[in-house]
Scaffold this motif. Structure first.
Motif, PDB file in Angstrom:
ATOM      1  N   LEU A   6       0.856  -1.186   0.000  1.00 35.84           N
ATOM      2  CA  LEU A   6       0.000   0.000   0.000  1.00 35.84           C
ATOM      3  C   LEU A   6       0.892   1.237   0.000  1.00 35.84           C
ATOM      4  O   LEU A   6       1.754   1.386   0.865  1.00 35.84           O
ATOM      5  CB  LEU A   6      -0.910  -0.004   1.237  1.00 35.84           C
ATOM      6  N   VAL A   7       0.695   2.109  -0.992  1.00 33.95           N
ATOM      7  CA  VAL A   7       1.440   3.363  -1.095  1.00 33.95           C
ATOM      8  C   VAL A   7       0.489   4.499  -0.724  1.00 33.95           C
ATOM      9  O   VAL A   7      -0.524   4.698  -1.391  1.00 33.95           O
ATOM     10  CB  VAL A   7       2.005   3.575  -2.516  1.00 33.95           C
ATOM     11  N   ASN A  20       6.763   3.404  -9.931  1.00 36.37           N
ATOM     12  CA  ASN A  20       7.741   3.021 -10.955  1.00 36.37           C
ATOM     13  C   ASN A  20       8.893   2.224 -10.342  1.00 36.37           C
ATOM     14  O   ASN A  20       9.335   1.228 -10.904  1.00 36.37           O
ATOM     15  CB  ASN A  20       8.291   4.259 -11.679  1.00 36.37           C
ATOM     16  N   VAL A  21       9.372   2.677  -9.183  1.00 31.94           N
ATOM     17  CA  VAL A  21      10.459   1.967  -8.494  1.00 31.94           C
ATOM     18  C   VAL A  21       9.986   0.565  -8.095  1.00 31.94           C
ATOM     19  O   VAL A  21      10.690  -0.420  -8.276  1.00 31.94           O
ATOM     20  CB  VAL A  21      10.933   2.761  -7.252  1.00 31.94           C
ATOM     21  N   LEU A  22       8.760   0.471  -7.569  1.00 31.07           N
ATOM     22  CA  LEU A  22       8.233  -0.822  -7.121  1.00 31.07           C
ATOM     23  C   LEU A  22       7.890  -1.743  -8.289  1.00 31.07           C
ATOM     24  O   LEU A  22       7.713  -2.943  -8.098  1.00 31.07           O
ATOM     25  CB  LEU A  22       6.986  -0.613  -6.251  1.00 31.07           C
ATOM     26  N   GLN A 110      17.620   2.203  -5.112  1.00 28.86           N
ATOM     27  CA  GLN A 110      18.232   1.156  -4.292  1.00 28.86           C
ATOM     28  C   GLN A 110      17.823   1.287  -2.828  1.00 28.86           C
ATOM     29  O   GLN A 110      17.557   0.283  -2.166  1.00 28.86           O
ATOM     30  CB  GLN A 110      19.769   1.210  -4.400  1.00 28.86           C
ATOM     31  N   GLU A 111      17.777   2.524  -2.304  1.00 34.24           N
ATOM     32  CA  GLU A 111      17.385   2.736  -0.900  1.00 34.24           C
ATOM     33  C   GLU A 111      15.984   2.203  -0.644  1.00 34.24           C
ATOM     34  O   GLU A 111      15.746   1.482   0.319  1.00 34.24           O
ATOM     35  CB  GLU A 111      17.375   4.235  -0.554  1.00 34.24           C
ATOM     36  N   VAL A 116      12.140  -2.233   1.156  1.00 34.35           N
ATOM     37  CA  VAL A 116      10.998  -3.073   0.772  1.00 34.35           C
ATOM     38  C   VAL A 116      11.381  -4.542   0.840  1.00 34.35           C
ATOM     39  O   VAL A 116      10.691  -5.358   1.443  1.00 34.35           O
ATOM     40  CB  VAL A 116      10.480  -2.684  -0.635  1.00 34.35           C
ATOM     41  N   SER A 117      12.553  -4.892   0.243  1.00 33.76           N
ATOM     42  CA  SER A 117      12.930  -6.316   0.253  1.00 33.76           C
ATOM     43  C   SER A 117      13.222  -6.838   1.634  1.00 33.76           C
ATOM     44  O   SER A 117      13.005  -8.005   1.923  1.00 33.76           O
ATOM     45  CB  SER A 117      14.090  -6.639  -0.674  1.00 33.76           C
TER      46      SER A 117
END
Length: 120
Positions: A6-7, A20-22, A110-111, A116-117
C-alpha cells in the motif's frame, strides 16, 4: 503469490515515482491519496507493507501510522515512512508512532527497494 504494498502519498508525481520503483518487484500495488484513505485501505486490503508519506492533508502520516499500528487488524503490517521530513527527531517520532523505518526524500531506487525487500 505476490506481495501487496500500500502506497499512501498525496503528491501524484511522488506516487508515480514510488510505483515506478516498485514496478521492478513482484508485488501488487494499491494506492491511497491521504492518511484517512491509507487507514481504510490498510484495513480492507491487509497489505504486506505500507509506504507512507508524512505531510498530507486531513490525517498526516504520523497519525495514520499510529492508528494502523495500534489497530489489532493492522498492527502487524510494517509501515515505512517515505518523507522529506527525515531529520533525526522525525525518525524518532515516526518510530514512536509505530513506523518500522524512515526513507528520506529524495531517495534512490536502491534505498527504497532495500527497505521493501527487507520487510516483505
Amino acid at each position: 503469490m505476490s506481495k501487496k504494498i500500500l502506497v499512501v502519498e498525496d503528491d501524484p508525481v511522488q506516487q508515480k515515482h514510488i510505483c515506478n520503483v516498485l514496478g521492478s518487484i513482484d508485488a501488487e500495488i494499491v494506492l491511497a491519496a491521504n492518511g484517512q484513505q491509507g487507514i481504510s485501505m490498510a484495513q480492507q486490503e491487509q497489505p504486506d507493507l505500507i509506504l507512507m508519506d508524512i505531510v498530507m492533508p486531513e490525517v498526516d502520516g504520523f497519525s495514520a501510522c499510529r492508528q494502523i499500528t495500534s489497530d489489532s487488524a493492522t498492527k502487524n503490517i510494517p509501515v515505512v515512512m517515505v518523507s522529506s521530513k527525515n531529520q533525526d527527531a522525525d525518525k524518532v517520532w515516526a518510530q514512536l508512532q509505530g513506523a518500522t523505518t524512515v526513507v528520506g526524500k529524495p531517495f534512490t531506487e536502491q534505498e527504497l527497494l532495500a527497505q521493501v525487500s527487507a520487510l516483505i
